[in-house]
Design an enzyme around this catalytic site. Structure first.
Site, PDB file in Angstrom:
ATOM      1  N   HIS A 244       0.811  -1.223   0.000  1.00 35.47           N
ATOM      2  CA  HIS A 244       0.000   0.000   0.000  1.00 35.47           C
ATOM      3  C   HIS A 244       0.841   1.268   0.000  1.00 35.47           C
ATOM      4  CE1 HIS A 244      -2.599   3.158   1.841  1.00 35.47           C
ATOM      5  NE2 HIS A 244      -3.462   2.660   0.976  1.00 35.47           N
ATOM      6  N   GLU A 284      -4.169  -4.383   9.468  1.00 38.51           N
ATOM      7  CA  GLU A 284      -4.363  -3.545   8.291  1.00 38.51           C
ATOM      8  C   GLU A 284      -3.425  -2.332   8.277  1.00 38.51           C
ATOM      9  OE1 GLU A 284      -8.388  -2.735   7.030  1.00 38.51           O
ATOM     10  OE2 GLU A 284      -9.159  -4.340   8.303  1.00 38.51           O
ATOM     11  N   HIS A 286      -1.428   0.687   6.910  1.00 34.91           N
ATOM     12  CA  HIS A 286      -1.581   1.586   5.760  1.00 34.91           C
ATOM     13  C   HIS A 286      -0.361   2.503   5.658  1.00 34.91           C
ATOM     14  CE1 HIS A 286      -5.503   0.385   4.288  1.00 34.91           C
ATOM     15  NE2 HIS A 286      -5.968   0.377   5.517  1.00 34.91           N
ATOM     16  N   GLU A 301      -4.951   0.454  10.764  1.00 35.10           N
ATOM     17  CA  GLU A 301      -6.365   0.805  10.784  1.00 35.10           C
ATOM     18  C   GLU A 301      -7.112   0.111  11.915  1.00 35.10           C
ATOM     19  OE1 GLU A 301      -9.998   1.708   7.672  1.00 35.10           O
ATOM     20  OE2 GLU A 301      -8.123   0.847   6.946  1.00 35.10           O
TER      21      GLU A 301
END
Length: 315
Positions: A244, A284, A286, A301
């Site tokens: 990401h 998660e 990011h 997240e």
């Protein structure tokens, strides 16, 4: 040999979702709570402060602007907000904190094009800032007086996403355009580098210390590297890793978050990959940023910041 200790620091309320992260030169770690409409700041001593952008706001990405301030993109608010610090603790101008320094509003700039959806942002040493417009397929520039100029990239539906800078060179990703854009100087024409994968979904981008440009191909589970002479190389990653964000490491190469597998990887200039597992594989990850002391900060997240501190060890 350099190892890493990993510590998670809970921030915000459940569901607010830390997304973007940046480290300013004063050592503070700034982060966006994309689902909570707030921006947070963590002092070097661990104190936290928050600033609300108001109901319906969506703070997405942020970039260090000065020693102790940041530019933040408010994607749904169609504006960029400049935040800094005030006195210790307390609250005011929308800011609040426990033991952290109070966040204050330095200024806000509206994007002229309606529903442009500003997203990525980078600040330059000359005091200007550049940002991407997801909904308008354009780049935007804020000058030192706060005036905004917009530059369509010429590819409709390309979903211009994240942006990086080195000197006056800009690189940006076209998430739905399967390409990387490059502007050599603010007034130069845009050049495009097409990515080999048919559906790569480029997102994060960073310029390493050796001048190479690294790009996260979230849909292709791969990294792309463009050397200074224009040579493009792709490095495959495990299926489902979903790279990401990318951040340059002043020591060597870049760091990349793997949203799909709950990992962060360091990538050396020669392409050597070293994965680092996070405590929760469902966290998660990011945004990612590297502090001057080499500490890597990751926005999770799931509700925390991960701190990957370097630890010297004998080989």
């Amino acid at each position: 040999m350099i190892g890493r200790t990993v510590v998670e620091h809970p921030v915000g309320e459940p569901g607010e979702g830390p997304y973007g992260v940046a480290v300013t030169r004063d050592g503070a770690v700034w982060f966006t709570l994309v689902h909570g409409g707030r921006v947070g700041r963590r002092d070097p001593d661990g104190g936290l402060a928050y600033f609300s952008l108001g109901e319906g706001a969506q703070p997405s990405q942020l970039a260090g602007a000065t020693e102790s301030s940041v530019w933040v993109t408010d994607t749904t608010g169609n504006r960029l907000v400049h935040l800094g610090v005030g006195g210790d603790g307390g609250s005011g101008s929308g800011g609040s904190g426990d033991s952290g320094r109070r966040i204050v509003l330095v200024g806000a700039v509206d994007v002229p094009t309606a529903d442009a959806q500003p997203f990525g942002v980078v600040a330059l040493d000359d005091g200007t800032a550049w940002f991407t417009e997801l909904g308008a397929d354009a780049l935007g520039r804020i000058d030192i007086l706060g005036r905004v100029e917009e530059f369509p990239v010429g590819r409709d539906g390309s979903f211009v996403s994240m942006v990086a800078a080195s000197g006056d060179d800009l690189w940006f990703t076209l998430n739905a355009g399967n390409a990387i854009g490059h502007v050599r100087g603010g007034d130069a024409a845009i050049a495009f580098t097409e990515l080999p994968s048919i559906r790569s979904g480029p997102v994060g981008v960073a310029i390493a210390e050796d001048g190479a440009v690294w790009v996260a191909e979230i849909l292709a589970d791969a990294l792309a590297r463009v050397s200074r002479d224009g040579t493009l190389t792709e490095f495959p990653l495990p299926a489902g890793s979903k790279p990401h964000a990318v951040a340059a490491d002043p020591a060597d190469g870049v760091w990349v978050t793997l949203w799909g597998t709950g990992q962060v990887i360091s990538v050396a200039d020669d392409g050597t990959l070293a994965p680092h597992d996070l405590p929760d594989p469902e966290s998660e990850p990011h945004g990612v940023a590297v502090a001057e002391d080499g500490t890597v900060w990751v926005a999770l997240e799931s509700g925390a910041l991960a701190e990957l501190a370097p630890v010297s060890a004998s080989a």
